[in-house]
Design a protein around this motif. Sequence first.
Motif, PDB file in Angstrom:
ATOM      1  N   GLY A 229       1.020  -1.686   0.188  1.00  0.00           N
ATOM      2  CA  GLY A 229      -0.155  -0.117   0.031  1.00  0.00           C
ATOM      3  C   GLY A 229       1.075   1.310  -0.265  1.00  0.00           C
ATOM      4  O   GLY A 229       1.984   1.295  -0.047  1.00  0.00           O
ATOM      5  N   LEU A 230       0.570   2.590   0.030  1.00  0.00           N
ATOM      6  CA  LEU A 230       1.015   3.443   0.239  1.00  0.00           C
ATOM      7  C   LEU A 230       2.046   3.415   1.979  1.00  0.00           C
ATOM      8  O   LEU A 230       0.806   3.581   2.473  1.00  0.00           O
ATOM      9  N   GLU A 245      -3.522   3.475   5.619  1.00  0.00           N
ATOM     10  CA  GLU A 245      -4.817   2.570   5.379  1.00  0.00           C
ATOM     11  C   GLU A 245      -5.560   3.325   4.432  1.00  0.00           C
ATOM     12  O   GLU A 245      -6.450   2.816   3.239  1.00  0.00           O
ATOM     13  N   ALA A 246      -5.686   4.963   5.177  1.00  0.00           N
ATOM     14  CA  ALA A 246      -7.085   5.912   3.886  1.00  0.00           C
ATOM     15  C   ALA A 246      -6.301   6.958   4.085  1.00  0.00           C
ATOM     16  O   ALA A 246      -5.674   7.199   4.870  1.00  0.00           O
ATOM     17  N   ILE A 247      -6.771   7.175   2.831  1.00  0.00           N
ATOM     18  CA  ILE A 247      -6.346   8.604   2.313  1.00  0.00           C
ATOM     19  C   ILE A 247      -6.824   9.929   1.656  1.00  0.00           C
ATOM     20  O   ILE A 247      -7.599   8.360   0.855  1.00  0.00           O
ATOM     21  N   THR A 248      -6.891  11.006   1.834  1.00  0.00           N
ATOM     22  CA  THR A 248      -7.972  10.995   0.347  1.00  0.00           C
ATOM     23  C   THR A 248      -7.409  12.013  -0.336  1.00  0.00           C
ATOM     24  O   THR A 248      -6.028  11.968  -0.669  1.00  0.00           O
ATOM     25  N   GLY A 290      -3.868  -2.898   1.799  1.00  0.00           N
ATOM     26  CA  GLY A 290      -3.865  -2.412   0.910  1.00  0.00           C
ATOM     27  C   GLY A 290      -4.514  -0.751   1.456  1.00  0.00           C
ATOM     28  O   GLY A 290      -4.447  -0.141   2.272  1.00  0.00           O
ATOM     29  N   THR A 291      -4.238  -0.078   0.731  1.00  0.00           N
ATOM     30  CA  THR A 291      -4.477   1.407   0.621  1.00  0.00           C
ATOM     31  C   THR A 291      -5.507   1.712  -0.580  1.00  0.00           C
ATOM     32  O   THR A 291      -5.742   1.454  -0.661  1.00  0.00           O
ATOM     33  N   GLU A 296     -13.805  11.487   1.345  1.00  0.00           N
ATOM     34  CA  GLU A 296     -13.483  11.132   2.276  1.00  0.00           C
ATOM     35  C   GLU A 296     -13.240  10.326   3.065  1.00  0.00           C
ATOM     36  O   GLU A 296     -13.467   8.957   2.859  1.00  0.00           O
ATOM     37  N   VAL A 297     -12.268  10.369   4.574  1.00  0.00           N
ATOM     38  CA  VAL A 297     -12.042   9.709   5.451  1.00  0.00           C
ATOM     39  C   VAL A 297     -12.529   9.645   6.754  1.00  0.00           C
ATOM     40  O   VAL A 297     -12.553  10.984   7.322  1.00  0.00           O
ATOM     41  N   SER A 298     -12.760   8.662   7.574  1.00  0.00           N
ATOM     42  CA  SER A 298     -12.926   8.259   8.678  1.00  0.00           C
ATOM     43  C   SER A 298     -12.601   9.148   9.449  1.00  0.00           C
ATOM     44  O   SER A 298     -12.415   9.606  10.954  1.00  0.00           O
ATOM     45  N   SER A 299     -10.974   9.698  10.248  1.00  0.00           N
ATOM     46  CA  SER A 299     -10.018   9.294  10.868  1.00  0.00           C
ATOM     47  C   SER A 299      -8.767  10.729   9.137  1.00  0.00           C
ATOM     48  O   SER A 299      -8.802  10.363   8.468  1.00  0.00           O
ATOM     49  N   ILE A 300      -8.996  11.843  10.205  1.00  0.00           N
ATOM     50  CA  ILE A 300      -8.187  12.449   9.770  1.00  0.00           C
ATOM     51  C   ILE A 300      -6.761  13.026  10.216  1.00  0.00           C
ATOM     52  O   ILE A 300      -5.906  13.733  10.225  1.00  0.00           O
TER      53      ILE A 300
END
Length: 421
Positions: A229-230, A245-248, A290-291, A296-300
């Motif tokens: 992932g990233l 995990e997650a990114i805008t 992965g990523t 929008e993502v839940s965590s900023i």
Amino acid sequence: MQVYKFGGASIATPERMKALLPVLREATQPVILVISAMGKTTNALEVIVSVACRGDKQEAQKLAKELEQQHLEYARELLDPTRFNDLEKELNVYFTEMQWAIDGADASKYDYSYDQIVCLGEVFSTKMLSVYLRQQGYNHEWIDVRDVLRTDDTYRDAKVDLDVSKQQAQHVMGKHLQQGTNILTQGFIGSTSDNNSATLGREGSDYTAALLASMLGAEGVTIWKDVEGLQNADPKLFNNTVKIEAITYHEVIEMAYYGAQVIHPKTIKPLQNNNIPLYVKCFLNKELKGTVIQNEVSSIFYPPLIVLKTNQVLLQVTTRDFSFITEDNLSSLYSILHDLKIKVNLIQNAAISFVACLDNKEDKVQELIHVLGKDYKVFTNEDVSLLTIRHYTPEILFDLTKSRHVLLEQKTRHTVQVIMK
């Protein structure tokens, strides 16, 4: 419908190509598969272009024959004898096309010659994968993406005509997708209105996947890589990197703008505009999460996102008559940079000086210095690095700069940039 993009590393060997089949069979159908040239084929084709354009056509044809044999040897490991014979006949058509393109290569139209030859790498790889998938009973339709993506004639960095290409995508691909048929096609390439091949520039295969997803209403795009992932930084340059995990899309655009080799902005735009999520996953282990990149993502909360650009040059431009760097001078300086097609990585101006950090491409930099020198004094610092940290902390900034000589530092609330030796 999903779009899956596989890069050259994912098909670098017959074993890796075979390993794609379980990934494809588990996918929600139908799928559009966007495939790059295998392994280091693009590099080999670039050498052929260079040799052909300097006039050594015999050597270029010899190198082309070697590349042909490499593909046929790869195919022998992949296919049964009957399927191999079928593939060889299909590939011979494109091998002949490559020979013609080499004969017609000309240094005076280098970019055009480049595209007619280099585009064939993706055709070779997708033809081989198509025959293998049919051998394994995987239902799909092979489509030449040059019949879909219409471009202008800016060879090596062609601009896609979005309206015409969308019509073509819906006409050529839409009917197969409506029947639930998977599609296998190429990344990186398109075709002009004169049916000349054209390549789409840096990260062209990712861009192809994004365009097709936006034109055909995909639920998501997955880019399959050899990493999980990233990361928050390049693991080849920094220790203890962290997977994101997650990114805008906004954050990824920022990282790409500052030079991170992640996802190119032109790939992000059609996905962001159509609210299509982008997944980056590992083809070596499809179970890894992965990523996900989305609007929008839940965590900023993000870890520090670190980008290091080496081989930079710092230019200081000063007025000769001690006049201020105001709107007139700035307009002139920006026009020069635009006309020379030079991307600036950092800018700062003071009363009578203008500072710019650039990639140290010697021919471009020397031309810029020559043009600027007519009206300004120009000073340079070479072999500098540009460090960018988003979501920085004082501790991480100190740690990454403590052993370096800082020449310039710029800070905003979220981002710090440092030019250092």
